[in-house]
Motif scaffolding. Structure first.
Motif, short mmCIF file in Angstrom:
data_model
loop_
_atom_site.label_atom_id
_atom_site.label_comp_id
_atom_site.label_asym_id
_atom_site.label_seq_id
_atom_site.Cartn_x
_atom_site.Cartn_y
_atom_site.Cartn_z
N LEU A 40 3.34 5.96 -0.13
CA LEU A 40 2.69 5.53 -1.18
C LEU A 40 3.31 5.24 -2.53
N PRO A 66 3.11 4.72 -6.47
CA PRO A 66 2.19 4.42 -7.67
C PRO A 66 2.50 3.11 -8.25
N ARG A 113 -14.23 9.29 -4.40
CA ARG A 113 -13.84 9.31 -5.86
C ARG A 113 -12.67 8.29 -6.02
N ILE A 155 0.67 1.00 -0.28
CA ILE A 155 1.29 1.12 0.77
C ILE A 155 2.75 0.61 0.68
N LEU A 203 -2.39 2.92 -5.77
CA LEU A 203 -1.31 3.51 -4.89
C LEU A 203 -0.91 2.30 -3.84
N ALA A 231 -1.31 -3.50 0.53
CA ALA A 231 -2.16 -2.81 0.76
C ALA A 231 -2.50 -1.57 -0.25
N THR A 232 -3.72 -1.66 -1.07
CA THR A 232 -3.89 -0.68 -2.08
C THR A 232 -4.75 0.33 -1.88
N VAL A 233 -4.31 1.32 -2.07
CA VAL A 233 -5.31 2.80 -2.03
C VAL A 233 -6.02 2.79 -3.51
N THR A 234 -7.19 2.81 -3.53
CA THR A 234 -7.85 2.92 -4.75
C THR A 234 -8.81 4.09 -4.67
N LYS A 235 -9.30 4.62 -3.71
CA LYS A 235 -10.22 5.70 -3.67
C LYS A 235 -9.72 7.12 -2.43
N VAL A 236 -10.11 7.99 -2.80
CA VAL A 236 -9.88 9.06 -2.15
C VAL A 236 -11.36 9.98 -1.65
N GLY A 237 -11.88 9.73 -0.65
CA GLY A 237 -13.17 10.24 -0.29
C GLY A 237 -14.30 9.29 -0.90
#
Lengths: 479, 479
Positions: free
Chosen positions: B72, B74, B101, B109, B107, B93-99
């Protein structure tokens, strides 16, 4: 490089600080830009590559075929196995956007790949003739842990995950056990790490498994580290994911599955099993550099380079060898080799050469051995094996001497407080397990495989528990 | 397995359909659950593993050290190099959540890891003594492409990415060229694929690079496939990311960088360079199975198993060998070996054995050769080399005969329409390049390295262009 020979806090003074100092040195790791992630630098990644090579050889003999499955799991696919979801949901890194566009469906970065393999197996198997199907992949996985520690618990880590399908539950159960003992043997033979092999209690088993086997290692501070697991999944995934085969009676049946893995935690295990106040000590069979040749005062004596070259040519056919021909001081070169955990170094200097000798220095004992230059190859072969054996013996002696059977809960608490592995009769109830953890900090590590049983109807160690039990369980504080 | 011997559309009839049929068979791949992703099954992943092993050996000799960096990136870290961001932003491809939250920061990829390596290098280098620093990683990357095709263009793919820092721009430029010719030699020697080596035009270079070198291969339909690239990054990353070193005059300077990579596209290149209407043909030096031994009518003649075992023992020390001892028909066994592209098979059957012979069948020519059982090892060694040479020669002849120098734009259009590689004098202007692509479907592949130049002041091939040029450029339709 930044000056690498920084001060390492003695492990007797502060074990956690010692560990952090060791991993930050020796070309092992750097912190990644996202919290909880690390860079595997050449010396740690090099160990991991050798672990991969050696495990691949062992796996191949067991019929394992390597594959690579996608990183992302669509939400709908993940949600079919309830226990599995509950176990992993809070830790899932989730892709919701591409560029500026929102996706229609959430995509999870794999925390493990049971459901991806299930999806593949569903379309790969027709009849019992296709079974067993034994796949493995080497990849990275992500679990958004709250507390992280380099190698031991990082949000992204590297691992191998094996996934198998069988036509027969007994065969699958047997394969689950085969893999855990494969790991135990591997840790002994390659990493010089002894382990206790056993089964997890229901409370500690893998989310989605029918049963989980584990190997538990003891670190130098007495705490446990789960070093590998093997799960019998039964039909827990094959039913919701509809993985079927035609059995010999021509009837459709769900397959029986296993999964098993080891991770880059093993790098942490190596450090905390063998390391000393000079840094990591890498067991010879997985050391990226097995022998360092240090040229000393080569500018004053031309024979130094000549003999160094001669030794390199002799050894490099059989071992992973590196030459330090820099103009750094003798002390710097020695410390640099030590902090990187190279098992053996050969110092080639004018004084020894005058006697037709070189000096070998063991990383484990720091013993210096002057030998005739004609004996180098023979001696190196012997010493590398000795170093492996010595590392293993020391770890085994520690594990044995710090594992105790206790008689009552007071003794249990006392020994756990001293970071022992404690064996005790236990009811294996989840509530008792949680309360013991609250009261003592210890968790159940496993129901050990090779250990006499207490006999029937013994009282559970937990003082508030009235249940009788016939099982011994190993407890310890754990990483 | 599902019955694998499905019908393959002849390549002369429909090349695209032929390709899809080939990749879906032969244990090569399955579609992943997320659109645009694939599973690398044992036969394709096996090739990739051998490519890894062989390239690692070559890399090591060039001082390359393998590492692993986080998946990942930032957002704040990514946004420092403008051209790089613009090139990759829409595909991230973008991580915006964990679980459940939401994260504070997006972040991404990794689509490539220049910025992650920049962040690592920033803290790893002090002086010119630490340079060159030559790192490489094997990993998966993600680019959210609109149109995908197995192996050729998938949203997630596997690759190696090398990243280096140098104290001297000339040394860095030289290293960039060294790596592209390393790739060209590797493709020739291991994959039996000839390529044209050259430099990308400004329009086609890597987002963030100063210059990009490429190797371009010709597929059986005449279209080009970019098979590897090497970029000279100059100080484009080292300035915004502040990667500095103390030079010999004790002054701080920004490092000079390169990056270079090959991907699992190479698997597509193998298929489309060598494949035929029976499926993939795997070049012997990267074939996971180099020799298939087929036991025929073993139930009727006990000597079949005996000789098969004897041949296996002889060959398996030197080659990757597999035995088919199933009770399937002769035809099925042969087709199964062929569709998986195994370069050579040995048929061990009663009729041949009566003459003390076995039959060897080449996958490339389908030629059958009966030989004395004592000559197996010698003949296999020779034939595997012959098969490699034959595959290479056929591909080289195609590349040479279908690459033409054109005199004017009409001829250019005609030859492009026939899927030739077209060489023409070209101004290298981005606008002309885009218009040629609109009009003909061809893109610039490279400014070839080993080719006479047209001389100064020749007219650009594009008819609406008045610019004079001294450069030949290769154009083609491309994957």
């Amino acid at each position: 490089m930044k000056k690498e020979l920084e001060k390492i806090t003695p492990l007797e003074v502060d074990f956690a600080k010692w560990y952090t100092d060791v991993v930050k040195n020796g070309n092992l790791m750097a912190y990644g830009p996202t919290k909880g992630t690390i860079v595997f630098k050449p010396n740690s990644y090099g160990i991991w590559e050798i672990i991969q090579q050696e495990l691949n050889k062992i796996f191949r003999q067991k019929g394992v075929q390597n594959v690579y499955l996608p990183l992302l799991i669509p939400e709908r696919l993940f949600n079919l196995e309830k226990e599995h979801i509950e176990g992993f949901n809070p830790e899932l890194a989730t892709v919701t956007k591409v560029g500026d566009r929102d996706l229609n469906e959430k995509l999870f970065i794999r925390p493990t790949s049971e459901v991806l393999f299930a999806d593949l197996f569903k379309n790969s198997i027709e009849s019992y003739n296709d079974l067993p199907l034994i796949y493995n992949q080497w990849c990275s996985v992500m679990r958004w842990e709250k507390t992280t520690n380099p190698f031991l618990r990082t949000r992204e880590f590297l691992w191998q995950e094996g996934h198998t399908c069988h036509s027969d539950p007994m065969e699958a159960r047997k394969f689950t056990r085969t893999m855990i003992s494969t790991y135990a043997k591997f840790l002994q033979k390659y990493l010089a790490i002894p382990t206790i092999v056993g089964k997890k209690t229901p409370h500690e088993k893998f989310a989605g498994a029918c049963s989980t086997y584990t190997i538990e290692a003891m670190m130098k501070d007495g705490k446990a580290l789960q070093a590998g697991t093997s799960h019998y999944l039964a039909q827990n995934f094959s039913k919701p994911y509809q993985i079927t085969f035609k059995n010999k009676n021509n009837q459709l049946e769900n397959v029986y599955q296993t999964s098993w893995g080891v991770t880059t935690r093993l790098l942490g295990a190596i450090i905390m099993t063998h390391g000393d106040n000079r840094g990591i000590i890498i067991p010879p069979r997985v050391a990226p550099v097995q022998v360092d040749i240090l040229e000393l005062f080569a500018n004053k004596e031309p024979k130094v380079k000549e003999v160094s070259k001669q030794i390199y040519d002799q050894l490099s056919k059989k071992f992973r060898v590196r030459v330090d021909a820099s103009d750094k001081t003798v002390g710097f070169k020695a410390s640099n080799s030590e902090i990187q955990g190279v098992p053996l170094r050969i110092e080639v200097g004018p004084r020894d050469l005058a006697n037709n000798q070189v000096t070998l220095v063991r990383r484990d004992t720091l013993e210096k051995i002057a030998i005739d230059i004609n004996d180098v190859k023979k001696t190196v072969t012997m010493l590398l094996n000795n170093i492996h054996d010595n590392l293993y013996s020391a770890a085994k002696e520690r594990l044995d001497s710090r594992t105790v059977l206790v008689k009552n809960y007071d003794e249990f608490k006392e020994k756990i407080a001293q970071n022992y592995f404690v064996i005790a009769p236990f009811c294996c109830g989840s509530e008792a397990e949680e309360r013991i953890k609250e009261e003592t900090g210890a968790s159940t590590r496993c129901i050990p495989k090779n250990m006499d049983k207490p006999g029937k109807d013994v009282e559970c160690i937990f003082e508030s528990c009235d249940t009788k039990t016939a099982r011994y369980v190993v407890f310890a504080k754990a990483y």
